[in-house]
Design a protein around this motif. Structure first.
Motif, PDB file in Angstrom:
ATOM      1  N   GLU A 103      13.594  16.881 -18.268  1.00  0.00           N
ATOM      2  CA  GLU A 103      12.664  16.778 -19.404  1.00  0.00           C
ATOM      3  C   GLU A 103      11.935  15.420 -19.393  1.00  0.00           C
ATOM      4  O   GLU A 103      10.739  15.338 -19.667  1.00  0.00           O
ATOM      5  N   LEU A 104      12.683  14.376 -19.030  1.00  0.00           N
ATOM      6  CA  LEU A 104      12.091  13.035 -18.993  1.00  0.00           C
ATOM      7  C   LEU A 104      11.083  12.934 -17.843  1.00  0.00           C
ATOM      8  O   LEU A 104       9.981  12.395 -18.010  1.00  0.00           O
ATOM      9  N   ALA A 105      11.439  13.490 -16.677  1.00  0.00           N
ATOM     10  CA  ALA A 105      10.535  13.461 -15.527  1.00  0.00           C
ATOM     11  C   ALA A 105       9.230  14.183 -15.887  1.00  0.00           C
ATOM     12  O   ALA A 105       8.134  13.708 -15.569  1.00  0.00           O
ATOM     13  N   ARG A 106       9.371  15.307 -16.595  1.00  0.00           N
ATOM     14  CA  ARG A 106       8.184  16.091 -16.957  1.00  0.00           C
ATOM     15  C   ARG A 106       7.234  15.287 -17.842  1.00  0.00           C
ATOM     16  O   ARG A 106       6.044  15.183 -17.564  1.00  0.00           O
ATOM     17  N   VAL A 107       7.775  14.651 -18.904  1.00  0.00           N
ATOM     18  CA  VAL A 107       6.870  13.917 -19.801  1.00  0.00           C
ATOM     19  C   VAL A 107       6.291  12.667 -19.124  1.00  0.00           C
ATOM     20  O   VAL A 107       5.236  12.189 -19.511  1.00  0.00           O
ATOM     21  N   LEU A 108       6.988  12.171 -18.104  1.00  0.00           N
ATOM     22  CA  LEU A 108       6.469  10.992 -17.395  1.00  0.00           C
ATOM     23  C   LEU A 108       5.497  11.391 -16.278  1.00  0.00           C
ATOM     24  O   LEU A 108       4.846  10.537 -15.685  1.00  0.00           O
ATOM     25  N   GLY A 109       5.458  12.698 -15.963  1.00  0.00           N
ATOM     26  CA  GLY A 109       4.568  13.176 -14.909  1.00  0.00           C
ATOM     27  C   GLY A 109       5.042  12.766 -13.522  1.00  0.00           C
ATOM     28  O   GLY A 109       4.233  12.518 -12.634  1.00  0.00           O
ATOM     29  N   VAL A 110       6.374  12.663 -13.322  1.00  0.00           N
ATOM     30  CA  VAL A 110       6.915  12.372 -11.987  1.00  0.00           C
ATOM     31  C   VAL A 110       7.894  13.483 -11.597  1.00  0.00           C
ATOM     32  O   VAL A 110       8.333  14.260 -12.442  1.00  0.00           O
ATOM     33  N   GLU A 111       8.206  13.546 -10.305  1.00  0.00           N
ATOM     34  CA  GLU A 111       9.222  14.497  -9.842  1.00  0.00           C
ATOM     35  C   GLU A 111      10.597  13.928 -10.190  1.00  0.00           C
ATOM     36  O   GLU A 111      10.767  12.708 -10.210  1.00  0.00           O
ATOM     37  N   GLN A 112      11.570  14.827 -10.414  1.00  0.00           N
ATOM     38  CA  GLN A 112      12.952  14.356 -10.611  1.00  0.00           C
ATOM     39  C   GLN A 112      13.366  13.551  -9.381  1.00  0.00           C
ATOM     40  O   GLN A 112      13.116  13.986  -8.254  1.00  0.00           O
ATOM     41  N   GLY A 113      13.988  12.382  -9.613  1.00  0.00           N
ATOM     42  CA  GLY A 113      14.415  11.548  -8.482  1.00  0.00           C
ATOM     43  C   GLY A 113      13.422  10.456  -8.153  1.00  0.00           C
ATOM     44  O   GLY A 113      13.749   9.501  -7.450  1.00  0.00           O
ATOM     45  N   GLN A 114      12.154  10.592  -8.670  1.00  0.00           N
ATOM     46  CA  GLN A 114      11.175   9.522  -8.456  1.00  0.00           C
ATOM     47  C   GLN A 114      11.342   8.428  -9.509  1.00  0.00           C
ATOM     48  O   GLN A 114      11.973   8.658 -10.538  1.00  0.00           O
ATOM     49  N   ARG A 115      10.723   7.285  -9.259  1.00  0.00           N
ATOM     50  CA  ARG A 115      10.746   6.190 -10.232  1.00  0.00           C
ATOM     51  C   ARG A 115       9.460   6.199 -11.057  1.00  0.00           C
ATOM     52  O   ARG A 115       8.453   6.769 -10.635  1.00  0.00           O
ATOM     53  N   ALA A 116       9.519   5.554 -12.223  1.00  0.00           N
ATOM     54  CA  ALA A 116       8.321   5.363 -13.049  1.00  0.00           C
ATOM     55  C   ALA A 116       8.375   3.918 -13.539  1.00  0.00           C
ATOM     56  O   ALA A 116       9.348   3.210 -13.266  1.00  0.00           O
ATOM     57  N   TYR A 117       7.359   3.473 -14.260  1.00  0.00           N
ATOM     58  CA  TYR A 117       7.463   2.133 -14.851  1.00  0.00           C
ATOM     59  C   TYR A 117       8.552   2.155 -15.918  1.00  0.00           C
ATOM     60  O   TYR A 117       8.582   3.060 -16.760  1.00  0.00           O
ATOM     61  N   SER A 118       9.424   1.142 -15.893  1.00  0.00           N
ATOM     62  CA  SER A 118      10.543   1.089 -16.858  1.00  0.00           C
ATOM     63  C   SER A 118      10.036   1.119 -18.290  1.00  0.00           C
ATOM     64  O   SER A 118      10.634   1.736 -19.172  1.00  0.00           O
ATOM     65  N   ASN A 119       8.899   0.446 -18.509  1.00  0.00           N
ATOM     66  CA  ASN A 119       8.325   0.407 -19.845  1.00  0.00           C
ATOM     67  C   ASN A 119       7.983   1.819 -20.324  1.00  0.00           C
ATOM     68  O   ASN A 119       8.227   2.172 -21.484  1.00  0.00           O
ATOM     69  N   ASP A 120       7.422   2.633 -19.410  1.00  0.00           N
ATOM     70  CA  ASP A 120       7.061   4.017 -19.769  1.00  0.00           C
ATOM     71  C   ASP A 120       8.333   4.838 -20.015  1.00  0.00           C
ATOM     72  O   ASP A 120       8.385   5.666 -20.918  1.00  0.00           O
ATOM     73  N   VAL A 121       9.352   4.605 -19.179  1.00  0.00           N
ATOM     74  CA  VAL A 121      10.611   5.358 -19.347  1.00  0.00           C
ATOM     75  C   VAL A 121      11.198   5.060 -20.724  1.00  0.00           C
ATOM     76  O   VAL A 121      11.557   5.966 -21.476  1.00  0.00           O
ATOM     77  N   ARG A 122      11.263   3.771 -21.060  1.00  0.00           N
ATOM     78  CA  ARG A 122      11.835   3.399 -22.368  1.00  0.00           C
ATOM     79  C   ARG A 122      11.029   4.044 -23.501  1.00  0.00           C
ATOM     80  O   ARG A 122      11.595   4.624 -24.425  1.00  0.00           O
TER      81      ARG A 122
END
Ligand SMILES: Cc1cc2nc3c(=O)[nH]c(=O)nc-3n(C[C@H](O)[C@H](O)[C@H](O)COP(=O)(O)OP(=O)(O)OC[C@H]3O[C@@H](n4cnc5c(N)ncnc54)[C@H](O)[C@@H]3O)c2cc1C
Length: 257
Positions: free
Chosen positions: A200-219
């Motif tokens: 669910e988190l990967a989906r809202v961040l627009g990344v594949e599961q297992g990929q990284r995103a900006y920590s700020n966006d994740v938080r």
């Protein structure tokens, strides 16, 4: 003197009076409070942020120690090894996560919005959105009530499992053998998060599961998702008063089921 009401110290806002109440602001005060209660043969209840405790309206007849030690120190920081940060047990967990993200310490961003104190996080190996503290804890310094001595556990000695650790396994009737004094985290340096493992988190961040995103966006997205599920405490909204989710299924004997 009016007794301290434990309902004022728990996020569920329930709990009767404390027999004896001590707010311990330093490591020395925590040890002293617990050691004297143990020497007097009094039952001991340890409270951090009170977000995972349900206390009876009868209260607690023994000594209640509120862990109120705050702050953290960076013991090492370099681009290879990352940052090594030693956090006092009473330090607010979510404030640590915010500081980590703002200072490009990676690895705990998905644990934003979890209420309570840092010292409680290794107890049940706090986790959410594909992350858990066992992935970043290097060591935990404790007061061992049985041996009247300080004991430091390394990550592997903590026997972390799903919402479990040796600290929880050695807790008897809600009273821990090991009182967490500080928690040491080893965090890589960088603006990118740990791999995003939760669908669910990967989906809202627009990344594949297992990929990284900006920590700020994740938080930010974790806080948004949590708020949408009523999982961010809001003193003005009684529907958010809780002790969180049921993380493990209660085992009910056949004759009761
Ligand atoms: C809205 C909400 C959302 C939540 N979401 C999550 C989540 O996503 N994931 C998750 O894992 N949990 C979650 N929780 C549960 C809770 O926030 C965590 O378990 C948190 O780590 C508890 O911290 P605390 O300081 O409030 O602990 P407390 O409730 O004060 O104590 C919990 C237990 O730990 C013991 N303890 C506390 N401090 C120490 C110490 N220094 N040494 C030894 N024992 C200690 C206490 O004696 C008690 O048995 C949530 C709770 C709420 C209310």
């Amino acid at each position: 003197m009016t007794p301290t009401m434990l309902s004022d110290l728990t996020t569920a806002a329930v709990g009767g009076p404390a027999g004896n109440y001590i707010e311990a602001r330093t490591e020395a005060e925590i040890i002293e409070a617990v050691r004297s209660a143990d020497a007097a043969g009094e039952p001991v209840l340890i409270i951090g942020g009170g977000s995972n405790l349900l206390i009876s309206d009868d209260g607690f007849p023994g000594t209640v120690v509120k862990i109120a030690s705050e702050g953290f120190t960076v013991s090492a920081e370099d681009s290879c090894g990352g940052v090594s940060v030693v956090v006092q047990a009473g330090h607010n967990w979510d404030a640590l996560v915010e500081h980590a993200v703002l200072h490009a310490w990676s690895g705990i961003e998905a644990l934003a919005g979890i209420p309570g104190a840092t010292g409680a996080t290794p107890v049940q190996n706090v986790g959410a959105y594909g992350s858990e503290v066992s992935q970043t804890i290097a060591a935990v310094r404790t007061w061992d009530r049985e041996r009247n001595a300080v004991k430091t556990f390394t990550n592997s000695e903590l026997k972390f499992g799903y919402r479990d650790s040796i600290l929880k396994q050695t807790t008897v009737n809600g009273s821990p053998r090991y009182i967490v004094l500080t928690v040491e985290f080893q965090l890589p340096l960088g603006r990118m998060s740990a791999p995003v493992r939760y669908a669910e988190l990967a989906r809202v961040l627009g990344v594949e599961q297992g990929q990284r995103a900006y920590s700020n966006d994740v938080r930010r997205e974790v806080l948004r998702l949590r708020a949408s599920k009523g999982m961010v405490l809001d003193p003005a909204d009684r529907d958010t008063y809780s002790t969180g989710s049921f993380f493990t299924n209660p085992m009910v004997p056949e004759e009761v089921a």
